[in-house]
Every structure is written in C-alpha cells, then in structure tokens.
Design a protein around this motif. Structure first.
Motif, PDB file in Angstrom:
ATOM      1  N   ILE A  79       1.028  -1.180   0.205  1.00 51.46           N
ATOM      2  CA  ILE A  79      -0.050   0.039  -0.072  1.00 51.46           C
ATOM      3  C   ILE A  79       1.021   1.142  -0.008  1.00 51.46           C
ATOM      4  O   ILE A  79       1.768   1.286   1.007  1.00 51.46           O
ATOM      5  CB  ILE A  79      -1.035   0.296   1.091  1.00 51.46           C
ATOM      6  CG1 ILE A  79      -1.599  -1.308   1.190  1.00 51.46           C
ATOM      7  CG2 ILE A  79      -1.836   1.159   1.156  1.00 51.46           C
ATOM      8  CD1 ILE A  79      -2.589  -1.405   0.179  1.00 51.46           C
ATOM      9  N   ALA A  80       0.510   2.078  -0.845  1.00 48.72           N
ATOM     10  CA  ALA A  80       1.560   3.307  -1.218  1.00 48.72           C
ATOM     11  C   ALA A  80       1.301   4.238  -0.102  1.00 48.72           C
ATOM     12  O   ALA A  80       0.896   5.467  -0.367  1.00 48.72           O
ATOM     13  CB  ALA A  80       1.602   3.867  -2.569  1.00 48.72           C
ATOM     14  N   LEU A  81       1.444   3.991   1.239  1.00 52.06           N
ATOM     15  CA  LEU A  81       1.033   4.969   2.234  1.00 52.06           C
ATOM     16  C   LEU A  81       2.022   4.779   3.483  1.00 52.06           C
ATOM     17  O   LEU A  81       2.195   3.562   3.838  1.00 52.06           O
ATOM     18  CB  LEU A  81      -0.439   4.464   2.896  1.00 52.06           C
ATOM     19  CG  LEU A  81      -0.982   5.498   3.733  1.00 52.06           C
ATOM     20  CD1 LEU A  81      -1.362   6.981   3.295  1.00 52.06           C
ATOM     21  CD2 LEU A  81      -2.375   4.849   4.288  1.00 52.06           C
TER      22      LEU A  81
ATOM     23  N   PRO B  12       5.347  10.991   3.032  1.00 49.99           N
ATOM     24  CA  PRO B  12       6.016  11.548   1.743  1.00 49.99           C
ATOM     25  C   PRO B  12       5.910  11.008   0.530  1.00 49.99           C
ATOM     26  O   PRO B  12       5.791  11.683  -0.338  1.00 49.99           O
ATOM     27  CB  PRO B  12       7.543  11.197   2.191  1.00 49.99           C
ATOM     28  CG  PRO B  12       7.743  11.127   3.682  1.00 49.99           C
ATOM     29  CD  PRO B  12       6.276  10.681   3.947  1.00 49.99           C
ATOM     30  N   LEU B  13       5.161   9.700   0.559  1.00 50.23           N
ATOM     31  CA  LEU B  13       4.652   9.261  -0.794  1.00 50.23           C
ATOM     32  C   LEU B  13       3.220   9.757  -1.272  1.00 50.23           C
ATOM     33  O   LEU B  13       2.785   9.605  -2.197  1.00 50.23           O
ATOM     34  CB  LEU B  13       4.414   7.617  -0.578  1.00 50.23           C
ATOM     35  CG  LEU B  13       5.302   6.814  -0.477  1.00 50.23           C
ATOM     36  CD1 LEU B  13       5.038   5.322  -0.373  1.00 50.23           C
ATOM     37  CD2 LEU B  13       6.322   6.773  -1.943  1.00 50.23           C
TER      38      LEU B  13
ATOM     39  N   PRO C  76      10.364  11.623  -9.233  1.00 49.77           N
ATOM     40  CA  PRO C  76      10.487  11.028  -7.869  1.00 49.77           C
ATOM     41  C   PRO C  76       9.286  10.622  -7.235  1.00 49.77           C
ATOM     42  O   PRO C  76       8.110  11.322  -7.546  1.00 49.77           O
ATOM     43  CB  PRO C  76      11.117  12.311  -7.119  1.00 49.77           C
ATOM     44  CG  PRO C  76      10.684  13.484  -7.710  1.00 49.77           C
ATOM     45  CD  PRO C  76      10.598  13.281  -9.231  1.00 49.77           C
ATOM     46  N   VAL C  77       9.121   9.778  -6.348  1.00 48.30           N
ATOM     47  CA  VAL C  77       7.882   9.243  -5.700  1.00 48.30           C
ATOM     48  C   VAL C  77       7.897  10.234  -4.590  1.00 48.30           C
ATOM     49  O   VAL C  77       6.731  10.232  -3.994  1.00 48.30           O
ATOM     50  CB  VAL C  77       8.035   7.812  -5.392  1.00 48.30           C
ATOM     51  CG1 VAL C  77       8.270   6.912  -6.769  1.00 48.30           C
ATOM     52  CG2 VAL C  77       9.202   7.434  -4.353  1.00 48.30           C
ATOM     53  N   ALA C  78       8.904  10.626  -3.989  1.00 51.13           N
ATOM     54  CA  ALA C  78       8.582  11.505  -2.554  1.00 51.13           C
ATOM     55  C   ALA C  78       9.742  12.681  -2.943  1.00 51.13           C
ATOM     56  O   ALA C  78      10.719  12.523  -3.451  1.00 51.13           O
ATOM     57  CB  ALA C  78       9.100  10.803  -1.273  1.00 51.13           C
TER      58      ALA C  78
ATOM     59  N   ALA D 250       5.951  20.284  -3.001  1.00 49.61           N
ATOM     60  CA  ALA D 250       5.014  20.503  -4.287  1.00 49.61           C
ATOM     61  C   ALA D 250       3.749  20.199  -3.882  1.00 49.61           C
ATOM     62  O   ALA D 250       2.924  20.740  -4.786  1.00 49.61           O
ATOM     63  CB  ALA D 250       5.776  19.523  -5.193  1.00 49.61           C
ATOM     64  N   VAL D 251       3.256  19.578  -2.965  1.00 49.79           N
ATOM     65  CA  VAL D 251       1.945  19.256  -2.576  1.00 49.79           C
ATOM     66  C   VAL D 251       1.474  20.363  -1.836  1.00 49.79           C
ATOM     67  O   VAL D 251       0.147  20.801  -1.956  1.00 49.79           O
ATOM     68  CB  VAL D 251       2.008  17.593  -1.960  1.00 49.79           C
ATOM     69  CG1 VAL D 251       0.341  17.400  -1.736  1.00 49.79           C
ATOM     70  CG2 VAL D 251       2.424  16.815  -2.805  1.00 49.79           C
TER      71      VAL D 251
END
Length: 353
Positions: free
Chosen positions: A82-84, A106-107, A200-202, A283-284
């Motif tokens: 799970i990408a959390l 960060p993901l 980048p993923v993070a 960026a978020v």
C-alpha cells in the motif's frame, strides 16, 4: 466494546444509547478535539485481517482495525504494498485509523493520501445501518463515494468496518538524493527536479535538505539520481544514510507540539519560519510542523486556513481547530444527514459542531 465481526459492530452501535467514540490503536488519540468523557468506546482493533486479496486485481479488502504495518508485510510476500507511509505506521496505526484521520507521509507526492487509495468501504452508520460503497475493482463508478467522505471524518459520520485499497508493486530498488537548501531555496530546488521530469516518488524537505526519492529498476534509479545532480548540488545517499534521512522525517511527528498545515506550495517558507522543526511535501503543499508552543500554533492559524493539531503536550488545553473555514457549514450539513442525533465523535470537531 471490542467487536470482532461486522454483526457485532452493528449491534454495538445500534444497541448502545448515548454518544459513541470510535477508537483504533490509539496512535492518533490526541488528534482533533477532545472527545466527550461520557462516550462509550468502540475499539476496532478486534476487526483485523484480510477479507479478500487477489494480487492480480491489485486490490485488497481488509478489516478496519488491521495494523497497516502487518498488512504491508503480508502484501510484500507477493511483491506488493500500500503506497501509504504515514509516520504512525510503525507504531501500529490501523487502516481505519489512517483513513479516518486522512494521514499520509512523503509518498503523498506521487500516490496521494488515503482518499486516493480507497476504492471501497463498509461502514456502520449511527443508527446501526450497514452501508457499502465502491467495490473491489479500481475502475468502479457505482454508488456514492463514501470512502472519500469518510477520509478525515475522525469517526463522526460512522464506523469503518472494512476498507478496500488499491495496491502497488514493491519497487525493485530505491535511491535518495539529498539537496542541501533552506526553506526559500527549496522552492527553486523542487522546481528544478520537477522540470527535469525525473519522477521522484517523494520530494520532502526536512532539516535543511530536500530529499528526492526514486523507485524502480536498479539502473533507472541510479540514472535518475545521477541526473538530479546535474541540476542541483547534492549527494546520492547510501542505503544507511537513506534510511537515516527518512527516519528524521518521521521523527518530526514525535515532537511535543505538532500541526499539519495545508497551503499553496509557494507559501512553504512562511510556514517554516514558525517551526522548530518541519518536514514538508513542498510540491503538494502539505507540511508537518513542530512548534515551540501554543503561541506559534495561533500565529500559524492567523496566517493559514488549514491547520490541524496533531500532537500537544499532556494536559494542554490548546484547541484542536482554529477559526471556521468556508467548508464548515457543508460539514455540518453532512453530519446532520449521517448522524442527526449527534452520537458519533462528540467533541472531535468542537467548536465547529
């Protein structure tokens, strides 16, 4: 009460009079407003385990009280995750608790938060009604999207019983580049990394460095890490340094007084000036901010609309929420529809409702 089945959960909600407080593993017990001391407690940790999982479908259905760390270990045996990566996960944060608090790590830069990973839920409403939304496939358009509505609801709309999540492949390799910069310089550094399209993923700023993490095949991550240094001065971290850098990111959440702040990305330097420590998905525009005390929390609230208290010293009466923002009337209306008697999570959104 610690129900172990959906039927027991339904009966606990339906047959209990008065206010109810929904609890998971307690890793976010200090978040949001102080709950009513008279509320009966429903602990969801008895609702644990996977109910449906087919790796080829890239989804998993899991009971809400399941620790995410345990779930990650189960999925890893199939090369998935799970990408959390919320900071609370190693401490035992449950799937339902992470959804209910909309917590992420960060993901979020590449995968978003819980609302982007939830594709279905089963919930018990305040009157004992069992409601289901979504399904077990990613492209599901049937019914109301209760999953997104329950993200960040802090147990005030219903009790999560089961969550269906999308899964992602485990990366074969990772590499992190550290780019030294201050909070102002971080905006330019983020712009350069994004303009280079290195994906980048993070992309997280913490303790004076912008951390760019890459995932993928070994040759791909090495190439993208090296390409990052063509645009900014920095260092490719070895595995030990990489683990230490991301550990420091998680540590910010353990400071005595911590808020989560949402802003436009270009406002990050103004957030950072209030912090003793900060980690930011620049960026978020999501920042986890450790501050010296109540005065700095109030200064942040005076400047920014979306400031959530995540951690306060024991015995502190620091209010969880600031001035009501524009969506509070809509929140009240939704609450009235789902819980007209006002039984669930009394105090969690005080003084808004």
């Amino acid at each position: 009460m610690r129900p172990a089945t959906l039927a027991e959960l339904r009966d606990a909600v339906r047959d209990t009079d008065g206010p109810l407080l929904v609890c998971g593993a307690g890793t976010a017990a200090g978040w949001a407003g102080t709950p009513s001391p008279d509320a009966a407690r429903i602990e969801t940790t008895g609702l644990a385990g996977i109910t449906t999982y087919n790796p080829d479908d890239m989804t998993v259905a899991v009971r809400a009280g399941t620790p995410l760390a345990w779930l990650q270990a189960e999925l890893a045996s199939h090369g998935q995750r799970i990408a959390l990566d919320a900071a609370r996960v190693p401490a035992g944060g449950t799937v339902g608790g992470l959804v209910a608090t909309a917590d992420s790590g960060p993901l979020r830069h590449s995968h978003g938060g819980p609302r982007d990973l939830v594709i279905g839920v089963t919930v018990v409403l305040a009157d004992g009604t069992v409601a289901r939304s979504g399904g077990h496939v990613i492209k599901n358009v049937a019914g109301y999207d209760l999953g997104k509505l329950f993200c960040g609801s802090f147990g005030t709309l219903g009790v999560l019983a089961e969550v269906v999540l999308r899964v992602h492949p485990l990366p074969p390799a990772t590499r992190t580049v550290a780019l030294p910069c201050d909070a102002v310089e971080a905006l330019d550094a983020v712009g350069r990394v994004l303009a280079a399209r290195l994906e980048p993923v993070a992309l997280e700023w913490c303790d004076g460095s912008l951390l760019a993490r890459y995932e993928g095949g070994p040759s791909s991550v090495e190439r993208r890490a090296s390409a990052t240094l063509l645009h900014s001065a920095g260092t490719v971290l070895d595995p030990t340094e990489e683990a230490e850098a991301w550990r420091r990111v998680s540590e910010v959440s353990d400071e005595p007084t911590v808020v989560r702040c949402g802003t436009r990305p270009d406002q990050f330097p103004y957030v950072a000036k209030h912090a003793t420590r900060v980690t930011s998905s620049v960026a978020v525009g999501v920042h986890t901010v450790a501050v010296a005390g109540a005065a700095e929390v109030e200064r942040l609230r005076a400047e920014f609309e979306h400031v959530t208290l995540c951690r306060r010293p024991p015995g502190s009466d620091l209010p969880a929420w600031g001035r009501p923002h524009a969506s509070v009337p809509l929140m009240r209306a939704v609450k009235q529809q789902f819980d007209p008697a006002g039984r669930l999570g009394v105090g969690r959104f005080a003084p808004w409702f």
